[in-house]
Design an enzyme around this catalytic site. Structure first.
Site, short mmCIF file in Angstrom:
data_model
loop_
_atom_site.label_atom_id
_atom_site.label_comp_id
_atom_site.label_asym_id
_atom_site.label_seq_id
_atom_site.Cartn_x
_atom_site.Cartn_y
_atom_site.Cartn_z
N GLY A 1 0.74 -1.12 0.18
CA GLY A 1 -0.15 -0.08 -0.10
C GLY A 1 0.79 1.28 -0.10
O GLY A 1 0.35 2.14 0.41
N HIS B 1 0.93 1.24 -13.17
CA HIS B 1 1.92 0.21 -13.58
C HIS B 1 3.32 0.64 -13.60
O HIS B 1 3.44 1.88 -14.20
CB HIS B 1 1.35 -0.26 -15.04
CG HIS B 1 2.19 -1.43 -15.35
ND1 HIS B 1 1.90 -2.77 -14.81
CD2 HIS B 1 3.04 -1.52 -16.42
CE1 HIS B 1 2.82 -3.73 -15.40
NE2 HIS B 1 3.60 -2.82 -16.50
C1 GRF Z 1 3.64 -0.71 -7.56
O1 GRF Z 1 4.83 -1.03 -8.06
C2 GRF Z 1 2.43 -0.64 -8.54
O2 GRF Z 1 2.97 0.12 -9.71
C3 GRF Z 1 2.26 -1.83 -9.05
O3 GRF Z 1 2.26 -2.66 -7.76
C4 GRF Z 1 3.38 -2.19 -6.80
C5 GRF Z 1 2.38 -1.93 -5.53
O4 GRF Z 1 3.19 -1.42 -4.60
N1 GRF Z 1 0.83 -2.15 -9.61
P1 GRF Z 1 2.29 -0.55 -3.44
O5 GRF Z 1 1.33 -1.86 -2.51
O6 GRF Z 1 1.59 0.47 -3.79
O7 GRF Z 1 3.53 -0.28 -2.26
#
Ligand code: GRF
Length: 218
Positions: free
Chosen positions: A15, A112
């Site tokens: 998160g 992404h």
């Molecule tokens: C991030 O790198 C996002 O781009 C990808 O998954 C990861 C999630 O990280 N879809 P977090 O849970 O926001 O720390």
């Protein structure tokens, strides 16, 4: 400021992007407010972070449903009960069916960790290093049924350095993600963009910042 847009954030894990959105929404002039965080994974550390920030947070565990449709029906109901205007997927690791995606068309954002349309899917940083690209980055886009596709709202680039491991690159991209997502949500929530023929167009003209060269020009 016109009324703040109500945002539901979907997560599956740590998160950190959700936290960057929470921080942005805490600023008085920010055009959005997070009204609900939902995780499909009951053990997601992000749920605790959201609760500690005083935001309603709950899990809707996809594993307890007999079908994708049944899971999504409850997800949809929870979001509608919280009267959300926009959904931000932030590390949400479930593919959504066409019916859910179309129900929230141009109202659901995703982040992404690559410069789409390059490197859709998982293991983006390993694949970027393997391909020898000199720039990577991140993309915020509207969600479509095809994975990691949809009108691009904003992108940020970071250099790929010669000795980078996938973890090094992931950390550099993540730092950019934490700036990009609040920026993109601001553009959407303050009604500064529109979708025309599957492209996002900014309503006001804008000036390019200096380009990023990698390797740098010295
Ligand atoms: C991030 O790198 C996002 O781009 C990808 O998954 C990861 C999630 O990280 N879809 P977090 O849970 O926001 O720390």
């Amino acid at each position: 400021m016109s009324q703040r847009k109500r945002v539901g954030v979907l997560i599956s894990g740590r998160g950190s992007n959700m936290s960057s959105l929470i921080n942005a929404c805490n600023k008085p002039d920010y055009p959005a407010v997070i009204t609900l965080v939902i995780s499909n994974n009951p053990d997601a550390p992000g749920l605790k972070i959201a609760t500690q920030a005083g935001i309603a947070a709950r899990s809707i565990d996809h594993k307890t449903y007999p079908s994708r449709e049944a899971f999504e029906a409850d997800l949809d109901t929870a979001l509608k009960e919280a009267e959300v205007d926009l959904i931000c997927n932030a590390g949400f690791m479930r593919l959504l069916t066409n019916s859910f995606v179309e129900g929230w068309r141009d109202k659901q954002l995703n982040i992404h960790p690559s410069l789409l349309p390059a490197f859709k899917g998982l293991h983006t940083h390993e694949r970027a290093i393997e391909a020898g690209v000199k720039l990577s980055g991140c993309t915020v886009h509207f969600v479509r049924t095809e994975m990691d596709a949809g009108p691009i709202i904003a992108q940020a680039a970071v250099p790929v350095l010669p000795d980078d491991t996938a973890d090094d690159l992931a950390a550099r991209v993540l730092e950019a993600e934490h700036k990009l997502y609040p920026h993109a949500l601001r553009l959407v929530a303050s009604d500064q963009i529109q979708v025309e023929g599957e492209k996002v167009v900014l309503k006001n003209s804008w000036q390019a910042a200096d380009g990023l060269f990698s390797p740098p020009i010295v």
